[in-house]
Design a protein around this motif. Structure first.
Motif, PDB file in Angstrom:
ATOM      1  N   ALA A  62       0.820  -1.202   0.000  1.00 51.87           N
ATOM      2  CA  ALA A  62       0.000   0.000   0.000  1.00 51.87           C
ATOM      3  C   ALA A  62       0.852   1.249   0.000  1.00 51.87           C
ATOM      4  N   LEU A  89      -1.824  -4.976   1.530  1.00 59.22           N
ATOM      5  CA  LEU A  89      -2.783  -5.383   0.504  1.00 59.22           C
ATOM      6  C   LEU A  89      -2.876  -6.899   0.493  1.00 59.22           C
ATOM      7  N   GLN A 135      -7.360  -3.521   1.078  1.00 57.41           N
ATOM      8  CA  GLN A 135      -6.366  -2.790   1.856  1.00 57.41           C
ATOM      9  C   GLN A 135      -6.876  -2.596   3.274  1.00 57.41           C
TER      10      GLN A 135
END
Length: 617
Positions: free
Chosen positions: A316, A337, A394
């Motif tokens: 991320a 993620l 996420q």
């Protein structure tokens, strides 16, 4: 044909048609069929819902709870940790993974076993530089084969065991299925490992990193003094552009302190810095509509004036360390993620991220969605999720697994296996072993022994109370509870006898072994288009009547139904295991027969002689 028989056959044909159409959930279809047959007077109203207390239904529910306990304790994780050491030769990976999944599926829910090993398979495929497609279909088929090993391995075995009790008062035992199940499992796994995996389609882009090449960018925006959104919530700011832009606020910096994934209701202050993920068009819309401005870089103010953006990565944040001059961006890497698949039980199905309020309720962001091997390019907030969709999720590392559990999703690209403690592994294994021993030595009925083991797992916190009902696949329970009375109605109206008489007419010109083969082939084809438990419920009364008409033992007929109902290799809809691997493997509907057809022929060729040897007419 009598009126009652006409009604029951009409309802069954309509039910099968709706199962195949797959527009409505199979449990709702089965429940509607049950109500129709009851209102038609074929089932007494007072016995319409007795299926909920049927031993087969209770046993299936108990097995699902025990499976959750074994997973929570780390019993299967302890096995999975060893799999990463098997090397990178394709046939060795296929043989090891398929064999282990088959073994686990004999003693726990086969879908649960498959779900646990899918991330391991995908990780191994990627480490070897290959597509996961060469591993996932063999893995699914291995779970189907393994389910035939024991009475509790799959719902059809449990159903057939209880039908046998109705004949002479003795149900099939825990390991009565083992001779046939072990034969087809061992030979089937060897075939898949040596030849079968080569028949699977190679989808080079399936579940690959390119599928979720994140096109959104991480940008720092500041909230100037005097802006309309000073003193208002983050929700107000995002909601102001919800219809025109896809914007995700993944962090907020205030007084040099980063808050990752801040509350959507956090009140904004002047000079707050927002870490925003958005494509260039959405970013322009946000800046224009809200008055936000690009935040200056600490070491390169000129770059900020150019509108420099930092690409998001697998953690991320950008993998390019040179673009990370700010401590705030470094901290952002704590977000992670994960690729996850939407299961058929997920509350996401037919709903959108906006409608569910995923950020507010679950503290997760959906960054991308893939369907049928292709990333969807429509606006994320408006996508209605479907079973089998692959999501790029996420969230905070410590929050992502609980969120996926709540959303009915399974992680695919796991970075590692969960921690487990030996004490819990031994406790769960011991409880399960005791239950199996009580059943094997006929000290307790299967339903009673397994419910007791499930209860003890709950009392010892191997299965937290909040997970009891989450672990039970209620659609399957409702399906069984509804179809069992319908199967009985098929029998009481003479419908089973009518079908059996038709088979007997055919059987007069062929040997009994050939009649067994025809029955098995018919059930196997049926199981590829409807739920395997439903296929077993409908076929069991026919098998019993057919055996009575031939004046032979019903045991080989029932065993043939159990094996055939469990071996649905030809389509992705015949079993949940097949459905589960469809998207991650990048398979199409027509891909399954390439490996499924030789597997079906192999199973019939092996099981018919073994059945006749162990369970002679």
């Amino acid at each position: 044909m009598t009126l009652d028989q006409g009604i029951i056959f009409a309802v069954l044909f309509a039910t099968l048609g709706l199962f195949i159409w797959n527009r409505w959930r199979y449990d709702l279809v089965a429940l509607a069929a049950l109500l129709t047959v009851t209102l038609a007077g074929l089932i007494p109203a007072e016995t319409a819902f007795t299926g909920l207390g049927h031993p087969a239904v209770v046993t299936v529910a108990a097995v699902l709870v025990i499976s959750r306990g074994l997973l929570n304790a780390g019993v299967v994780d302890a096995i999975a940790r060893k799999l990463t050491q098997v090397g990178d030769k394709p046939w060795i990976q296929v043989a090891t993974l398929t064999g282990i999944v088959a073994l686990c599926s004999g003693f726990m829910n086969n879908v649960g076993a498959l779900a646990l090993f899918m991330p391991v398979a995908i990780w191994m495929a990627r480490q070897s530089g290959r597509s996961p497609s060469y591993l996932l279909m063999p893995l699914a088929f291995g779970s189907l084969l393994g389910g035939t090993l024991t009475m509790i391995g799959t719902p059809p075995n449990i159903i057939i065991a209880t039908y046998r009790r109705e004949i002479d008062g003795n149900a099939f035992g825990m390991f009565d299925f083992l001779p046939v199940g072990l034969s087809i499992t061992v030979i089937g796994v060897l075939f898949i490992a040596l030849i079968g995996w080569r028949l699977t389609p190679k989808r080079e882009n399936s579940s690959s990193d390119e599928l979720f090449e994140v096109s959104a960018y991480l940008t720092e925006l500041t909230l100037p003094e005097g802006t309309d959104y000073v003193g208002r919530s983050l929700h107000d700011l995002v909601d102001s552009v919800r219809d025109e832009a896809d914007v995700l606020v993944v962090g907020l910096v205030r007084d040099d302190k980063l808050t990752e994934m801040p509350s959507i209701y956090k009140v904004l202050r002047a000079d707050d810095i927002l870490l925003v993920e958005a494509d260039s068009d959405s970013l322009k819309t946000l800046v224009k509509a809200t008055g936000l401005s690009l935040a200056p870089e600490p070491d390169n103010a000129d770059a900020s004036e150019q509108g420099t953006q930092k690409p998001a990565s697998d953690e991320a944040a950008s993998s390019d360390s040179e673009d990370k001059s700010s401590d705030k961006s470094e901290k952002h890497k704590e977000l992670s993620l994960t690729e996850a698949i939407v299961t058929q039980r997920s509350p996401l199905i037919n709903r959108s991220a906006s409608a569910l309020g995923l950020r507010e309720r679950y503290s997760v962001n959906i960054l991308a969605v893939a369907r049928q091997g292709q990333r969807l390019n429509q606006r994320l907030g408006q996508i209605r999720f479907a079973g089998g969709d692959i999501l790029l999720v996420q969230a905070h590392k410590d929050r992502i697994q609980p969120a996926l559990n709540d959303l009915g999703c399974l992680p695919l690209a796991s970075r590692g296996l969960r921690l487990f403690t030996p004490d819990k592994v031994w406790m769960a294994s011991g409880l399960f072993a005791v239950a199996l021993a009580l059943i094997a030595f006929e000290m307790l009925p299967a339903s009673l022994a397994l419910v007791t083991a499930a209860l003890v797992m709950v009392l010892t916190r191997l299965v937290p109370p909040g997970e009891i009902y989450d672990s039970i696949d209620l659609p399957v329970i409702i399906l069984l509870a509804a179809m069992i009375p319908i199967g009985e109605a098929l029998d009481t109206t003479g419908g089973s006898q009518l079908i059996a008489d038709s088979l007997l007419t055919l059987g007069q010109s062929i040997p009994p072994a050939a009649t067994l083969l025809v029955l098995m082939l018919s059930v196997m084809l049926l199981s590829n288009i409807i739920n395997n438990a439903a296929a077993a419920v409908l076929a069991a009364p026919v098998a019993i009547k057919l055996a009575a008409g031939m004046d032979v033992s019903a045991d080989p007929m029932l065993m043939a139904v159990a094996i055939a109902a469990s071996c649905a290799f030809l389509t992705p809809i015949g079993h949940q295991s097949n459905t589960l691997v469809m998207e991650p493997g990048g398979y199409k509907f027509g891909d399954y027969w390439r490996l499924g057809l030789p597997m079906s022929v192999l199973v019939i060729a092996i099981s018919v002689p073994v059945i006749l040897w162990v369970w002679p007419f």
